[in-house]
Design a protein around this motif. Structure first.
Motif, PDB file in Angstrom:
ATOM      1  N   SER A  69       6.318  31.959 -24.991  1.00 16.44           N
ATOM      2  CA  SER A  69       4.935  31.494 -25.228  1.00 16.44           C
ATOM      3  C   SER A  69       4.395  30.399 -24.249  1.00 16.44           C
ATOM      4  O   SER A  69       5.257  29.663 -23.732  1.00 16.44           O
ATOM      5  N   LYS A  70       3.417  30.921 -23.641  1.00 18.30           N
ATOM      6  CA  LYS A  70       2.737  30.103 -22.531  1.00 18.30           C
ATOM      7  C   LYS A  70       2.223  28.588 -23.170  1.00 18.30           C
ATOM      8  O   LYS A  70       1.289  28.786 -23.998  1.00 18.30           O
ATOM      9  N   GLN A  71       2.813  27.566 -22.715  1.00 21.15           N
ATOM     10  CA  GLN A  71       2.179  26.306 -23.501  1.00 21.15           C
ATOM     11  C   GLN A  71       1.514  25.415 -22.380  1.00 21.15           C
ATOM     12  O   GLN A  71       1.912  25.502 -21.401  1.00 21.15           O
ATOM     13  N   GLY A  72       0.878  24.395 -23.205  1.00 27.65           N
ATOM     14  CA  GLY A  72       0.232  23.606 -22.178  1.00 27.65           C
ATOM     15  C   GLY A  72      -0.900  22.879 -23.105  1.00 27.65           C
ATOM     16  O   GLY A  72      -1.026  23.169 -24.215  1.00 27.65           O
ATOM     17  N   CYS A  73      -2.026  22.316 -22.596  1.00 29.71           N
ATOM     18  CA  CYS A  73      -2.956  21.473 -23.355  1.00 29.71           C
ATOM     19  C   CYS A  73      -3.829  22.381 -24.212  1.00 29.71           C
ATOM     20  O   CYS A  73      -3.933  23.607 -23.589  1.00 29.71           O
ATOM     21  N   MET A  74      -3.908  22.338 -25.424  1.00 30.96           N
ATOM     22  CA  MET A  74      -4.605  23.280 -26.345  1.00 30.96           C
ATOM     23  C   MET A  74      -6.176  23.156 -26.404  1.00 30.96           C
ATOM     24  O   MET A  74      -6.734  23.901 -27.056  1.00 30.96           O
ATOM     25  N   HIS A  75      -6.715  21.908 -25.864  1.00 34.93           N
ATOM     26  CA  HIS A  75      -7.957  21.824 -25.883  1.00 34.93           C
ATOM     27  C   HIS A  75      -8.534  22.019 -27.098  1.00 34.93           C
ATOM     28  O   HIS A  75      -9.418  22.697 -27.558  1.00 34.93           O
ATOM     29  N   CYS A  76      -8.163  20.911 -28.002  1.00 39.27           N
ATOM     30  CA  CYS A  76      -8.204  20.826 -29.652  1.00 39.27           C
ATOM     31  C   CYS A  76      -9.883  20.431 -29.726  1.00 39.27           C
ATOM     32  O   CYS A  76     -10.491  19.798 -28.971  1.00 39.27           O
ATOM     33  N   SER A  77     -10.287  21.002 -30.686  1.00 37.45           N
ATOM     34  CA  SER A  77     -11.677  20.544 -31.313  1.00 37.45           C
ATOM     35  C   SER A  77     -11.711  19.059 -31.640  1.00 37.45           C
ATOM     36  O   SER A  77     -12.591  18.249 -31.608  1.00 37.45           O
ATOM     37  N   ASP A  78     -10.749  18.778 -32.608  1.00 42.01           N
ATOM     38  CA  ASP A  78     -10.389  17.690 -33.121  1.00 42.01           C
ATOM     39  C   ASP A  78      -9.447  16.832 -32.026  1.00 42.01           C
ATOM     40  O   ASP A  78      -8.171  17.101 -32.630  1.00 42.01           O
ATOM     41  N   ALA A  79      -9.636  16.603 -30.925  1.00 40.62           N
ATOM     42  CA  ALA A  79      -8.599  15.913 -30.008  1.00 40.62           C
ATOM     43  C   ALA A  79      -8.390  14.606 -30.224  1.00 40.62           C
ATOM     44  O   ALA A  79      -9.005  13.808 -29.919  1.00 40.62           O
ATOM     45  N   ALA A  80      -7.021  14.484 -30.435  1.00 34.67           N
ATOM     46  CA  ALA A  80      -6.240  13.172 -30.726  1.00 34.67           C
ATOM     47  C   ALA A  80      -6.636  12.130 -29.393  1.00 34.67           C
ATOM     48  O   ALA A  80      -6.761  10.963 -29.394  1.00 34.67           O
ATOM     49  N   CYS A  81      -6.497  12.781 -28.386  1.00 27.17           N
ATOM     50  CA  CYS A  81      -6.396  12.011 -27.070  1.00 27.17           C
ATOM     51  C   CYS A  81      -7.970  11.646 -26.948  1.00 27.17           C
ATOM     52  O   CYS A  81      -8.106  10.269 -26.319  1.00 27.17           O
ATOM     53  N   MET A  82      -8.832  12.526 -27.298  1.00 21.70           N
ATOM     54  CA  MET A  82     -10.352  11.715 -27.002  1.00 21.70           C
ATOM     55  C   MET A  82     -10.559  10.868 -28.118  1.00 21.70           C
ATOM     56  O   MET A  82     -11.144   9.713 -27.530  1.00 21.70           O
ATOM     57  N   THR A  83      -9.963  10.951 -28.976  1.00 20.70           N
ATOM     58  CA  THR A  83     -10.306   9.937 -30.146  1.00 20.70           C
ATOM     59  C   THR A  83      -9.665   8.487 -29.827  1.00 20.70           C
ATOM     60  O   THR A  83     -10.301   7.297 -30.176  1.00 20.70           O
ATOM     61  N   VAL A  84      -8.682   8.552 -29.189  1.00 17.68           N
ATOM     62  CA  VAL A  84      -7.963   7.105 -29.064  1.00 17.68           C
ATOM     63  C   VAL A  84      -8.209   6.675 -27.757  1.00 17.68           C
ATOM     64  O   VAL A  84      -8.120   5.629 -27.609  1.00 17.68           O
ATOM     65  N   CYS A  85      -8.800   7.357 -26.777  1.00 20.57           N
ATOM     66  CA  CYS A  85      -9.076   6.941 -25.593  1.00 20.57           C
ATOM     67  C   CYS A  85     -10.139   5.801 -25.501  1.00 20.57           C
ATOM     68  O   CYS A  85     -11.118   5.870 -25.999  1.00 20.57           O
ATOM     69  N   PRO A  86      -9.545   4.494 -25.100  1.00 17.97           N
ATOM     70  CA  PRO A  86     -10.609   3.348 -25.331  1.00 17.97           C
ATOM     71  C   PRO A  86     -11.690   3.237 -24.398  1.00 17.97           C
ATOM     72  O   PRO A  86     -12.729   2.801 -24.616  1.00 17.97           O
ATOM     73  N   THR A  87     -11.699   3.934 -23.055  1.00 15.49           N
ATOM     74  CA  THR A  87     -12.791   3.906 -22.382  1.00 15.49           C
ATOM     75  C   THR A  87     -13.558   5.124 -22.267  1.00 15.49           C
ATOM     76  O   THR A  87     -14.557   5.282 -21.386  1.00 15.49           O
ATOM     77  N   GLY A  88     -13.160   6.211 -22.885  1.00 15.46           N
ATOM     78  CA  GLY A  88     -13.999   7.500 -22.922  1.00 15.46           C
ATOM     79  C   GLY A  88     -13.925   8.145 -21.662  1.00 15.46           C
ATOM     80  O   GLY A  88     -14.491   9.000 -21.216  1.00 15.46           O
ATOM     81  N   ALA A  89     -12.495   8.094 -20.917  1.00 12.92           N
ATOM     82  CA  ALA A  89     -12.149   8.605 -19.909  1.00 12.92           C
ATOM     83  C   ALA A  89     -11.675  10.232 -20.307  1.00 12.92           C
ATOM     84  O   ALA A  89     -11.885  10.892 -19.378  1.00 12.92           O
ATOM     85  N   ILE A  90     -11.255  10.438 -21.492  1.00 11.95           N
ATOM     86  CA  ILE A  90     -11.274  11.750 -21.835  1.00 11.95           C
ATOM     87  C   ILE A  90     -12.466  12.284 -22.629  1.00 11.95           C
ATOM     88  O   ILE A  90     -12.989  11.610 -23.767  1.00 11.95           O
ATOM     89  N   PHE A  91     -13.197  13.365 -22.003  1.00  9.97           N
ATOM     90  CA  PHE A  91     -14.201  13.719 -22.602  1.00  9.97           C
ATOM     91  C   PHE A  91     -14.248  15.326 -22.983  1.00  9.97           C
ATOM     92  O   PHE A  91     -13.274  15.928 -22.339  1.00  9.97           O
ATOM     93  N   ARG A  92     -15.444  15.926 -23.273  1.00 11.25           N
ATOM     94  CA  ARG A  92     -15.525  17.401 -23.834  1.00 11.25           C
ATOM     95  C   ARG A  92     -16.565  17.825 -22.665  1.00 11.25           C
ATOM     96  O   ARG A  92     -17.596  17.199 -22.511  1.00 11.25           O
ATOM     97  N   THR A  93     -16.168  18.722 -22.017  1.00 11.40           N
ATOM     98  CA  THR A  93     -16.812  19.430 -21.145  1.00 11.40           C
ATOM     99  C   THR A  93     -18.126  20.408 -21.761  1.00 11.40           C
ATOM    100  O   THR A  93     -17.773  20.585 -23.165  1.00 11.40           O
ATOM    101  N   SER A  94     -19.079  20.678 -20.990  1.00 15.01           N
ATOM    102  CA  SER A  94     -20.080  21.480 -21.600  1.00 15.01           C
ATOM    103  C   SER A  94     -19.615  22.885 -22.103  1.00 15.01           C
ATOM    104  O   SER A  94     -20.102  23.629 -23.037  1.00 15.01           O
ATOM    105  N   ASP A  95     -18.379  23.178 -21.647  1.00 11.53           N
ATOM    106  CA  ASP A  95     -17.539  24.419 -22.228  1.00 11.53           C
ATOM    107  C   ASP A  95     -16.668  24.296 -23.291  1.00 11.53           C
ATOM    108  O   ASP A  95     -16.067  25.288 -23.977  1.00 11.53           O
TER     109      ASP A  95
END
Ligand code: SF4
Lengths: 260, 220
Positions: A69-95
């Motif tokens: 299986s090809k694995q890597g970032c799953m680009h979750c809708s409910d993304a834990a990384c985005m939830t915890v990032c304190p500065t908003g550095a992790i964001f959702r793109t328009s896609d």
């Protein structure tokens, strides 16, 4: 989430063209690896390895399977990384995919520590996280992600989510009709639905994927309770510092008056 | 070989499909080949068992030989080389690897020479995944001194012991892409293989021969 990749593991032959194409397009250097008993290499995600093929042997009822299986970032809708990032550095793109803005990143490592798929690699030298970008630069210019563009068997398809979801369920019913009773679609609803959709021939754990991925509870508390009031916390901290400074002035004065 | 003739309809082609012969018919006898035309069974030049079909001829009697005393032929010798070796390729490297072993991304994915062992054999020899092992064959027995090549062990469920003529035999396998030059160096797997040529084409018998496997060794 409108753009999706469908990874059909039943078609993957583990040629690793995707793994290499990712490195080529994103200009990621090769790592010095050793053979440690599996074809899977590099052994872990690193700032220079954003996607790789997982090789898993599984034997059941005298039947042997070698699951790729090809694995890597799953680009979750409910993304834990985005939830915890304190500065908003992790964001959702328009896609609808998840990206890291390194200019805003303060190197706290919360994202990597909370990723339910453990696919964010954190570099201790640069203090920066790294992961698959869903080839934003290519996608924005009307190209497919690098991995999808090279797959010789059509195991990686790139396109609209609605279309690929239908294709995924079609494929699963074919696999089930062919005797793969445990075949399933993975990523349709896991962590709110992921931009990486999988067709699996068997249970996710046999591929090294978590059966029921969850955003960690502590991440939710941090993200939803504390993060919104972080301005208040900062003000309180500043006040605390200021108050202590005043105190230390007083101490200083006292000391000075004593010495005179 | 029967095939479709592009200039004929399938109906016409049906009666003379052997497009390599002028008349389109198969030939049972030929003067131009050493060994032909009907397939029969021989064991490899080096085999753990005799040929049950032709007990008088274990291996092909007209195979091409280049050296004397080159292959294992007696039961006593077989005891020294109890395992069956087969060699193959990996997708990351091409042939002797002289192009692909100088490509960092390919070396990263497939960095070193390895030898695959079934779980039972690995347990018997006390070998775990990633251990260094030495592989020996009669070709590396020189002046009474047995030498071997080294590789990393890959213990896998994909290989299973086989029952051959009532005896349990272990098959081990390794890719042959490595060599002494390049960015990723490794032992030459075909140093182990016998130089025995097919009677018609001289294609060497590199895919099945006998070997011994030992734990330990020095990776150069
Ligand atoms: S390119 Fe396609 S077939 Fe090759 S390893 Fe990647 S997903 Fe599998």
């Amino acid at each position: 989430m409108n753009k999706t990749m469908l990874i059909d593991t039943s078609k993957c032959v583990a040629c690793r063209a995707c793994q290499t194409a990712c490195k080529q397009w994103n200009q990621l250097p090769a790592e010095q690896t050793t053979f440690s008993g599996s074809y899977e290499n590099p052994p872990a995600f690193t700032p220079n390895t954003w996607t790789k093929i997982a090789f898993r042997e599984h034997e059941e009822n005298d039947e042997l399977h070698w699951y790729f299986s090809k694995q890597g970032c799953m680009h979750c809708s409910d993304a834990a990384c985005m939830t915890v990032c304190p500065t908003g550095a992790i964001f959702r793109t328009s896609d609808g995919t998840v990206s890291i803005d390194k200019k805003k990143c303060i190197g706290c490592n919360y994202c990597a520590a909370n990723c339910p798929f453990e696919v964010i690699a954190f570099c201790r030298t640069t203090n920066m996280p790294d992961k698959c970008t869903f080839c934003e630069d290519r996608v924005a210019n009307g190209l497919q992600p690098a991995c999808a563009s090279v797959c010789p068997t059509g195991a990686i398809e790139y396109g609209l989510r609605t279309k690929l979801l239908t294709a995924a369920y079609d494929r699963v019913s074919k696999l089930q009709a062919g005797g793969k009773a445990n075949a399933s679609v993975y990523g349709a609803s896991e962590v709110g639905g992921t931009a990486m959709l999988y067709v699996l021939e068997d249970t996710p754990e046999y591929y090294g994927l978590p059966t029921n991925p969850q955003v960690p509870f502590t991440a939710r508390i941090w993200g939803h309770l504390f993060k919104p009031v972080r301005v208040l916390i900062l003000i309180a901290m500043a006040f605390g510092l200021w108050a202590n400074r005043k105190e230390s002035d007083e101490v200083q004065e006292a000391k000075e008056s004593n010495t005179i | 070989m029967p095939d479709f003739n592009a200039t004929l309809t399938p109906e016409e082609n049906k009666h003379n499909p052997f497009i390599m012969t002028g008349e389109g018919q198969a030939r049972l006898f030929t003067t131009s080949l050493n060994d032909s035309p009907l397939p029969i069974h021989y064991e490899p030049a080096e085999s753990p068992v005799g040929n049950i079909l032709y007990p008088q001829a274990t291996y092909n009697p007209i195979s091409q030989r280049f050296y004397a005393n080159h292959t294992v032929e007696t039961d006593k010798e077989r005891e020294n080389y109890p395992y069956i070796m087969t060699t193959y390729r990996v997708v990351e490297h091409y042939q002797s690897g002289i192009m692909t072993r100088n490509m960092p991304w390919l070396n990263e994915a497939m960095p070193e020479l390895f030898v695959e062992l079934d779980e039972e054999l690995a347990q018997t020899l006390n070998i775990s995944n990633g251990d260094v092992v030495t592989i020996e064959s009669k070709r590396l027995l020189k002046n009474g001194e047995q030498k071997g090549i080294v590789a990393k062990a890959c213990v896998t469920k994909r290989l299973k012991p086989m029952m051959i003529n009532g005896q349990k035999k272990h098959v081990v396998g390794m890719p042959f892409h490595w060599g002494y030059m390049g960015m990723s160096k490794g032992a030459v797997a075909n140093d182990l293989a016998p130089s025995v040529g097919d009677p018609n084409t001289t294609i060497p018998e590199f895919k099945a021969f006998l070997c011994n496997v030992k734990k330990g060794g020095n990776i150069a």
